[in-house]
Enzyme design. Structure first.
Site, PDB file in Angstrom:
ATOM      1  CE1 TYR A 141      -3.231  -2.758  -0.050  1.00 46.26           C
ATOM      2  CE2 TYR A 141      -4.032  -2.039   2.082  1.00 46.26           C
ATOM      3  CZ  TYR A 141      -4.132  -2.864   0.981  1.00 46.26           C
ATOM      4  OH  TYR A 141      -5.151  -3.785   0.904  1.00 46.26           O
ATOM      5  CE  LYS A 187       0.571 -17.461  -3.226  1.00 49.87           C
ATOM      6  NZ  LYS A 187      -0.376 -18.596  -3.139  1.00 49.87           N
ATOM      7  CG  ASP A 219      -2.842 -19.896  -1.223  1.00 52.62           C
ATOM      8  OD1 ASP A 219      -2.041 -19.780  -0.270  1.00 52.62           O
ATOM      9  OD2 ASP A 219      -2.548 -20.556  -2.237  1.00 52.62           O
ATOM     10  CG  ASP A 243      -7.472  -4.353   3.521  1.00 51.24           C
ATOM     11  OD1 ASP A 243      -8.496  -4.325   4.239  1.00 51.24           O
ATOM     12  OD2 ASP A 243      -7.294  -3.581   2.567  1.00 51.24           O
ATOM     13  CG  ASP A 247     -12.966  -6.748   5.602  1.00 53.61           C
ATOM     14  OD1 ASP A 247     -12.597  -6.162   6.638  1.00 53.61           O
ATOM     15  OD2 ASP A 247     -13.504  -6.169   4.640  1.00 53.61           O
TER      16      ASP A 247
END
Ligand code: NAD
Length: 365
Positions: A141, A187, A219, A243, A247
């Site tokens: 980001y 990852k 994943d 992020d 959620d």
């Protein structure tokens, strides 16, 4: 003990839910024998209307001067067309940056009275109690170079060693107060930055021998959170992955009106509900105050090591839900429909009752 709290109610339902938080804080202050000094400042659209900017230096200074900050929410339709730097949401980004809040914590805790409200089966969910610790100020980001032209778009995921070390330390420290298990999510099978992340987290882990560390690809982690959420205690991850995972973790536990959060730095701390300013129900005594009240519970634990006070607030929320009280966003047939102020009063009442049942008397810190 005296603690200084700066309140930033903000816009929409922000003032209503912050008022609820104050009621619970005052009840806890009385029972735990602490003094709370409250300072209230404008932020977001409310600040823009008065001062032409969503975050004044005065508000910022009040946050620097506080032991913890409690924020309601910012934003509303009437400010959507403003230039980016004047939008209410710009205040939040600036505040997080100025306070150097590099760690965001979102708990995924299922209230048993609420297990039926999730999209997951109650038996998969029951007993779920973990936190997602998301790195907040680095990663893709913020990485340079970034941009796009007519033929391509690009961003850069970079992590400095010190950025990984400090968030990893937070994860292990939080795990030490919980079930002593950190799952670092990355990852590393594809991204070099993730391999580096994994190596640095493993180094930090050596300083915390009582805490178990395992690694998981993002994943797989997304899948495991919905398959078997009970396996997690502290999920440690980078900005982008966090992020998304926070959620997912939030939604398996129920409604937006129930989700608290904490953002921590080395020196400052900000506590806020995950939801926004809900302009559609603002000023109608309909807002669910639980997310903000649960943020206060986190504040007592993380900022003031008042774990017992935090736990009692959690228990009071749980009992109020078990008694059937619901605001409109979580109401189902057969429940008792209440507004923001009634829900808050019930939680305070239960907090005081549990305090006395446990025979705590007046607590002196
Ligand atoms: P929102 O979270 O404000 O509302 C989404 C839906 O959930 C609405 O129907 C709302 O009524 C409901 N809801 C949210 N919180 C609730 C609560 N405590 N009790 C009962 N119902 C609740 O999201 P949105 O509608 O996308 O955004 C509204 C405004 O809030 C926008 O200006 C947005 O930019 C801003 N926003 C601010 C924050 C923040 O301050 N941290 C976060 C998200 C959105």
């Amino acid at each position: 003990m005296q603690i200084r709290i700066t309140l930033l109610p903000g816009d929409g339902i922000g003032p209503e839910v912050v008022q609820a938080a104050v009621k619970v804080m005052q009840a806890a202050a009385e029972k735990f024998n602490i003094r709370i000094q409250l300072t209230e400042k404008l932020i977001g659209g409310a600040s823009f209307e008065k001062f032409g900017t969503p975050l004044t230096d005065e508000t910022l200074q009040a946050c620097f001067d506080a032991d913890a900050v409690i924020l309601g929410a910012v934003g509303g339709y009437q400010w959507e067309a403003l230039p980016h730097h004047q939008k209410p949401e710009a205040a939040l980004l600036k505040l997080r940056k100025e306070l150097q809040l590099f760690a965001n914590i979102r708990p995924a805790k299922v209230y048993s009275a609420f297990a039926g409200a999730s999209s997951l089966k109650a038996d998969v969910l029951s007993g779920t109690d973990f936190v997602v610790l998301r790195e907040l100020t680095g990663g893709i980001y913020f990485g340079e170079p970034r941009g796009y032209d007519k033929t391509k778009g690009w961003n850069t995921m970079t992590y400095q060693r010190h950025e990984i070390e400090r968030i990893a330390r937070k994860a292990f420290e939080i795990a030490r107060q919980r079930s002593r298990k950190v799952t670092s999510v990355d990852k590393a099978n594809v991204l070099e930055v993730s391999q580096f992340w994994r190596d640095v987290v493993a180094e930090v882990a050596e300083q915390y021998p009582g805490v178990e560390l395992n690694n998981m690809y993002v994943d797989n982690a997304a899948m495991q959170i919905v398959r078997d959420p009970k396996q997690f205690d502290v999920i440690l991850t980078s900005n982008l992955f966090g992020d998304i995972l926070s959620d997912i973790a939030g939604m398996i536990t129920g409604s937006l009106g129930m989700l608290p959060s904490a953002s921590l730095g080395e020196k400052y701390a900000l506590y806020e509900p995950v939801h926004g300013s809900a302009p559609d129900i603002a000023g109608q005594n309909k807002a669910n105050p639980i997310a903000t009240i649960a943020s206060v519970a986190m504040m007592f634990g993380y900022s003031f090591q008042m774990t017992k006070a935090g736990q009692l607030i959690e228990q009071a929320i749980e009992r109020t839900l078990e008694q059937g009280y619901r605001t409109v966003d979580i109401y189902q047939e057969g429940n008792k429909l209440v507004g923001t102020t009634e829900m808050t009063a019930k939680i305070v009442e239960n907090f005081e009752a549990i305090f006395h049942e446990e025979g705590l008397g007046v607590f002196t810190l």
